[in-house]
Scaffold this motif. Structure first.
Motif, PDB file in Angstrom:
ATOM      1  N   GLU A 128       0.817  -1.210   0.000  1.00 33.30           N
ATOM      2  CA  GLU A 128       0.000   0.000   0.000  1.00 33.30           C
ATOM      3  C   GLU A 128       0.852   1.262   0.000  1.00 33.30           C
ATOM      4  N   ASN A 129       0.387   2.228  -0.777  1.00 37.35           N
ATOM      5  CA  ASN A 129       0.984   3.550  -0.859  1.00 37.35           C
ATOM      6  C   ASN A 129      -0.145   4.546  -1.086  1.00 37.35           C
ATOM      7  N   ASP A 130      -0.331   5.500  -0.172  1.00 34.94           N
ATOM      8  CA  ASP A 130      -1.395   6.507  -0.273  1.00 34.94           C
ATOM      9  C   ASP A 130      -2.769   5.854  -0.442  1.00 34.94           C
ATOM     10  N   ASN A 131      -3.088   4.900   0.427  1.00 39.41           N
ATOM     11  CA  ASN A 131      -4.387   4.210   0.438  1.00 39.41           C
ATOM     12  C   ASN A 131      -4.663   3.430  -0.850  1.00 39.41           C
ATOM     13  N   PHE A 132      -3.608   2.982  -1.509  1.00 37.40           N
ATOM     14  CA  PHE A 132      -3.757   2.266  -2.769  1.00 37.40           C
ATOM     15  C   PHE A 132      -2.762   1.108  -2.794  1.00 37.40           C
ATOM     16  N   HIS A 133      -3.246  -0.093  -3.040  1.00 37.47           N
ATOM     17  CA  HIS A 133      -2.367  -1.238  -3.281  1.00 37.47           C
ATOM     18  C   HIS A 133      -2.931  -2.040  -4.447  1.00 37.47           C
ATOM     19  N   MET A 134      -2.151  -3.000  -4.924  1.00 37.16           N
ATOM     20  CA  MET A 134      -2.554  -3.699  -6.133  1.00 37.16           C
ATOM     21  C   MET A 134      -2.013  -5.127  -6.093  1.00 37.16           C
ATOM     22  N   TRP A 135      -2.790  -6.025  -6.694  1.00 35.63           N
ATOM     23  CA  TRP A 135      -2.268  -7.369  -6.949  1.00 35.63           C
ATOM     24  C   TRP A 135      -2.546  -7.716  -8.403  1.00 35.63           C
ATOM     25  N   GLU A 136      -1.751  -8.641  -8.929  1.00 30.36           N
ATOM     26  CA  GLU A 136      -1.914  -9.047 -10.319  1.00 30.36           C
ATOM     27  C   GLU A 136      -1.612 -10.530 -10.469  1.00 30.36           C
ATOM     28  N   LEU A 137      -2.286 -11.126 -11.415  1.00 29.66           N
ATOM     29  CA  LEU A 137      -2.073 -12.514 -11.793  1.00 29.66           C
ATOM     30  C   LEU A 137      -1.650 -12.507 -13.257  1.00 29.66           C
ATOM     31  N   ASN A 138      -0.517 -13.159 -13.575  1.00 32.11           N
ATOM     32  CA  ASN A 138       0.056 -13.120 -14.919  1.00 32.11           C
ATOM     33  C   ASN A 138       0.218 -14.520 -15.493  1.00 32.11           C
ATOM     34  N   LEU A 139       0.062 -14.638 -16.792  1.00 31.54           N
ATOM     35  CA  LEU A 139       0.381 -15.852 -17.535  1.00 31.54           C
ATOM     36  C   LEU A 139       1.204 -15.411 -18.741  1.00 31.54           C
ATOM     37  N   PRO A 148      -6.509  -3.328  -8.667  1.00 33.35           N
ATOM     38  CA  PRO A 148      -6.117  -2.233  -7.781  1.00 33.35           C
ATOM     39  C   PRO A 148      -7.166  -2.078  -6.677  1.00 33.35           C
ATOM     40  N   VAL A 149      -6.699  -1.783  -5.481  1.00 32.35           N
ATOM     41  CA  VAL A 149      -7.612  -1.650  -4.340  1.00 32.35           C
ATOM     42  C   VAL A 149      -7.362  -0.295  -3.684  1.00 32.35           C
ATOM     43  N   GLY A 175     -11.060  -4.718 -10.919  1.00 32.24           N
ATOM     44  CA  GLY A 175     -10.193  -5.631 -11.652  1.00 32.24           C
ATOM     45  C   GLY A 175     -10.363  -5.528 -13.151  1.00 32.24           C
ATOM     46  N   LYS A 176      -9.225  -5.648 -13.873  1.00 33.33           N
ATOM     47  CA  LYS A 176      -9.240  -5.545 -15.334  1.00 33.33           C
ATOM     48  C   LYS A 176      -8.205  -6.484 -15.935  1.00 33.33           C
ATOM     49  N   PHE A 177      -8.474  -6.919 -17.182  1.00 35.19           N
ATOM     50  CA  PHE A 177      -7.548  -7.754 -17.930  1.00 35.19           C
ATOM     51  C   PHE A 177      -6.666  -6.882 -18.820  1.00 35.19           C
ATOM     52  N   GLY A 178      -5.465  -7.393 -19.116  1.00 40.09           N
ATOM     53  CA  GLY A 178      -4.557  -6.663 -19.982  1.00 40.09           C
ATOM     54  C   GLY A 178      -3.521  -7.580 -20.606  1.00 40.09           C
ATOM     55  N   ALA A 211      13.898  -8.994 -14.701  1.00 43.24           N
ATOM     56  CA  ALA A 211      12.974  -8.793 -15.820  1.00 43.24           C
ATOM     57  C   ALA A 211      12.306  -7.434 -15.704  1.00 43.24           C
ATOM     58  N   ILE A 212      11.877  -6.939 -16.845  1.00 49.01           N
ATOM     59  CA  ILE A 212      11.035  -5.759 -16.901  1.00 49.01           C
ATOM     60  C   ILE A 212       9.888  -6.082 -17.843  1.00 49.01           C
ATOM     61  N   LYS A 213       8.690  -5.718 -17.418  1.00 50.76           N
ATOM     62  CA  LYS A 213       7.529  -5.907 -18.286  1.00 50.76           C
ATOM     63  C   LYS A 213       6.674  -4.659 -18.203  1.00 50.76           C
ATOM     64  N   TYR A 214       5.939  -4.437 -19.256  1.00 50.29           N
ATOM     65  CA  TYR A 214       4.976  -3.348 -19.274  1.00 50.29           C
ATOM     66  C   TYR A 214       3.610  -3.977 -19.406  1.00 50.29           C
ATOM     67  N   SER A 215       2.739  -3.688 -18.453  1.00 49.56           N
ATOM     68  CA  SER A 215       1.373  -4.210 -18.465  1.00 49.56           C
ATOM     69  C   SER A 215       0.458  -3.158 -19.072  1.00 49.56           C
ATOM     70  N   LEU A 216      -0.166  -3.510 -20.190  1.00 51.08           N
ATOM     71  CA  LEU A 216      -1.111  -2.617 -20.861  1.00 51.08           C
ATOM     72  C   LEU A 216      -2.507  -2.972 -20.358  1.00 51.08           C
ATOM     73  N   VAL A 217      -2.989  -2.169 -19.396  1.00 45.42           N
ATOM     74  CA  VAL A 217      -4.280  -2.402 -18.761  1.00 45.42           C
ATOM     75  C   VAL A 217      -5.008  -1.060 -18.704  1.00 45.42           C
ATOM     76  N   SER A 218      -6.232  -1.029 -19.164  1.00 47.99           N
ATOM     77  CA  SER A 218      -7.005   0.211 -19.183  1.00 47.99           C
ATOM     78  C   SER A 218      -6.966   0.899 -17.815  1.00 47.99           C
TER      79      SER A 218
END
Length: 160
Positions: A65-76, A101-102, A115-118, A138-145
Motif C-alpha cells: 500500500e501507498n497513499d491508500n492504494f495497493h494492487m495485486w496481479e495474476l500473470n500468464l 487495484p484496491v 479488476g481488469k484484464f490486460g 525482468a522488466i515488463k509493461y502491463s497494458l491495462v485500461s
C-alpha cells in the motif's frame, strides 16, 4: 579432421544438455517495483519448460500500500529463451494479466476494487548459479485500461 569433428559433436551434445529445460518445473519468488502503484511488491512464480527454448510462467504479484492504494496481479506469460552462454539466457516475454487495484477510503478502511484484464510485454535474463538454482531480472509493461504500469523485478527460481 576426424578428431576435430568428433570434438565438435561432443561439445554440441554437451551444450544441448546444459540448455535443456523441456519438462522442467521451477518455483520462485520476486522482489518488484511497480510504477502505477509507485511502491515495492513481492511475487511468487511457477514455470514449466515446454521445449528447450519455450517456457510458460504464471505469477502472482502483490504491491504494498501507498497513499491508500495497493494492487495485486495474476500473470500468464510465455518466454522464448536465447541461450547466450552455458549458464546465461535472455528472453522476450508476452502474455496476459489480470490486475486488481484496491483503494482504501475513510476511517473504516472501506475498499473499492476494479479488476481488469490486460497484456504484458517485456523481457528478462536468467543466470543459472547451479543446475537447479537461477537468478533473474525482468522488466515488463502491463497494458491495462487505466492501470498501465512498468514492473521491474529481480528474483530467484529453483528448478526440479
Amino acid at each position: 579432421m576426424k578428431k576435430l569433428f568428433a570434438l565438435l559433436c561432443v561439445a554440441a551434445l554437451g551444450m544441448g544438455s546444459a540448455f535443456a529445460q523441456a519438462g522442467r518445473i521451477g518455483l520462485g519468488g520476486n522482489l518488484l517495483y511497480g510504477t502505477e502503484v509507485e511502491n515495492v511488491g513481492i511475487g511468487a512464480k511457477f514455470q514449466v519448460g515446454i521445449t528447450d527454448n519455450w517456457r510458460a510462467e504464471t505469477s502472482f504479484n502483490y504491491f504494498f500500500e501507498n497513499d491508500n492504494f495497493h494492487m495485486w496481479e495474476l500473470n500468464l506469460n510465455a518466454h522464448y529463451l536465447f541461450h547466450v552462454a552455458p549458464s546465461f539466457s535472455v528472453y522476450p516475454l508476452s502474455g496476459l494479466t489480470y490486475v486488481s487495484p484496491v483503494y482504501s477510503h475513510g476511517p473504516l478502511g472501506d475498499h473499492k476494487s476494479d479488476g481488469k484484464f490486460g497484456i504484458n510485454l517485456g523481457g528478462g535474463c536468467e543466470y543459472m548459479v547451479t543446475s537447479n538454482l537461477g537468478l533473474n531480472a525482468a522488466i515488463k509493461y502491463s497494458l491495462v485500461s487505466d492501470y498501465d504500469q512498468a514492473v521491474f523485478g529481480v528474483g530467484i527460481v529453483y528448478k526440479f
